[in-house]
Design an enzyme around this catalytic site. Structure first.
Site, short mmCIF file in Angstrom:
data_model
loop_
_atom_site.label_atom_id
_atom_site.label_comp_id
_atom_site.label_asym_id
_atom_site.label_seq_id
_atom_site.Cartn_x
_atom_site.Cartn_y
_atom_site.Cartn_z
N HIS A 1 41.61 25.81 -15.31
CA HIS A 1 42.08 24.51 -14.81
C HIS A 1 42.51 23.70 -16.04
O HIS A 1 41.82 22.77 -16.46
CB HIS A 1 40.94 23.82 -14.05
CG HIS A 1 41.34 22.62 -13.24
ND1 HIS A 1 42.56 21.98 -13.38
CD2 HIS A 1 40.67 21.94 -12.27
CE1 HIS A 1 42.61 20.97 -12.53
NE2 HIS A 1 41.48 20.91 -11.85
N ARG B 1 41.53 14.50 -7.02
CA ARG B 1 41.92 14.02 -8.35
C ARG B 1 43.19 14.65 -8.88
O ARG B 1 44.10 13.96 -9.34
CB ARG B 1 40.81 14.28 -9.38
CG ARG B 1 39.75 13.21 -9.44
CD ARG B 1 38.43 13.84 -9.67
NE ARG B 1 38.09 14.66 -8.52
CZ ARG B 1 37.50 14.18 -7.44
NH1 ARG B 1 37.13 12.94 -7.38
NH2 ARG B 1 37.26 14.96 -6.39
N THR B 2 43.25 15.97 -8.85
CA THR B 2 44.37 16.63 -9.53
C THR B 2 45.69 16.27 -8.86
O THR B 2 46.66 15.89 -9.51
CB THR B 2 44.15 18.16 -9.56
OG1 THR B 2 42.81 18.40 -10.02
CG2 THR B 2 45.13 18.83 -10.50
N LYS C 1 54.11 31.57 7.17
CA LYS C 1 54.94 32.62 7.81
C LYS C 1 54.96 33.88 6.96
O LYS C 1 55.69 34.82 7.25
CB LYS C 1 56.38 32.11 7.98
CG LYS C 1 56.51 30.84 8.78
CD LYS C 1 57.97 30.35 8.72
CE LYS C 1 58.05 28.87 8.99
NZ LYS C 1 59.32 28.31 8.50
N1 CP Z 1 38.53 17.90 -10.93
C1 CP Z 1 39.27 18.33 -9.89
O1 CP Z 1 40.00 19.33 -10.01
O2 CP Z 1 39.16 17.61 -8.76
P1 CP Z 1 39.97 17.86 -7.41
O3 CP Z 1 39.50 19.21 -6.87
O4 CP Z 1 39.64 16.72 -6.52
O5 CP Z 1 41.43 17.94 -7.77
#
Ligand code: CP
Length: 312
Positions: free
Chosen positions: A132, A54-55, A83
């Site tokens: 997040h 998603r992100t 590296k």
């Molecule tokens: N919600 C979310 O962060 O999903 P992903 O890990 O798929 O990006």
């Protein structure tokens, strides 16, 4: 003014600034075609040292839908990190090519180190079990669109509250709104970390209660925020296997919830929401994922200083 700023955690922006982003996201949702050239000539770099669907895709789709372009990597081994290059050097270099950098990293604080070395705005796309913030923008926009408010809400958060960075970000962000109550539903081993309890809940005098069973909370919440148990943060497989199916939301449990309750989930889902729940109109998690793209379009415009007046 958000132009040139970085987003490392939800508190980096004021409530007014968040409201501006949500207002713009709603405008884009109404008429996306108006925005297809606003970022012409701009370049977004996605540095993903950890897996994502998603992100990463929503950021890339957001930039492409604004007319900009995207470069980046989806695993560290395909970059010079393999590296031994430092995060600071990688970011300083990528900033020579791109106008905006999005970074996901398994180490807490890595995007902050990157931001310190960057001449262009940096967005934290998830750092370890810490924060997040763009998932939080997505969550807040989804709640606001459905409930019409971000205050006076009882929010149930269920699952892995220890390692779930979306949980920590959401609680921090919600702590600034009036009359927020949390019901925290988790096994004892996966309760919220002490720093969240002290610095977010106790410091801001936020009402919260902790329960072990989903049935104790489901009929009392406006929003139920389900999360998966974060396999990748466990030190041993045995503990993960024992805890992974602690909660499974199914149609039977949903019968006890109010007709206005909404279910959110940052996704990916594993077993914690039965697929039969997807057809329940209260299940908003795929709609939430869609809104994630629109809110990221708004965020990109704001950080790049693209004026809404430039939209035809
Ligand atoms: N919600 C979310 O962060 O999903 P992903 O890990 O798929 O990006």
């Amino acid at each position: 003014m958000l132009k040139g700023r970085s987003l490392l955690e939800p508190m980096d922006f004021s409530l007014e600034e968040l409201e501006d982003i949500f207002a713009l996201a709603k405008e884009i949702m109404k008429e996306p075609a108006k925005y297809i050239h606003v970022a012409d000539g701009k370049l977004l770099a996605t540095l993903f040292y950890e897996p994502s669907t998603r992100t990463r895709f929503s950021f890339e789709a957001a930039m492409l839908r604004l007319g900009g372009q995207v470069i980046g990597f989806s695993e560290a081994n395909s970059s010079s990190a393999a590296k031994g290059e430092s995060i600071a050097d990688t970011v300083r270099t990528v900033g020579c090519y791109a106008d905006l950098i999005v970074m996901r990293h398994p180490k807490e604080g890595a995007p902050r180190i990157g931001a310190g070395a960057s001449d262009v705005p940096m967005i934290n796309a998830g750092d370890g079990g810490h924060q997040h913030p763009t998932q939080t923008l997505t969550d807040l926009l989804t709640i606001q669109c459905d409930k019409g408010r971000l205050d006076n809400l009882t929010i149930g958060i269920c699952g892995d509250l220890k390692f779930g960075r979306t949980v920590h970000s959401l609680m921090k962000a919600m702590s600034r709104y009036k009359n927020i109550r949390f019901i925290l539903i988790s096994p004892e081993e996966l309760m919220i970390p002490d720093y969240v309890r002290k610095e977010v809940l106790e410091k801001n005098n936020i009402f919260f209660e902790e329960v072990r069973r989903l049935e104790e909370a489901i009929d009392r919440v406006d929003v139920l925020y389900m999360t998966r148990v974060q396999k990748e943060r466990f030190f041993n497989e045995e503990d993960y296997v024992r805890l992974k199916d602690s909660y499974i939301l199914d149609a039977e449990k949903m019968e006890k919830a109010s007709k206005d309750m909404i279910i959110l989930h940052p996704l990916p889902r594993v077993n914690e929401i039965a697929v039969e729940v997807d057809k329940d109109p209260r299940a908003l998690y795929f709609e939430q994922a869609k809104k994630g793209m629109f809110v990221r379009m708004a965020l990109i415009m704001k950080l790049l200083g693209i004026e809404e007046g430039s939209v035809n």
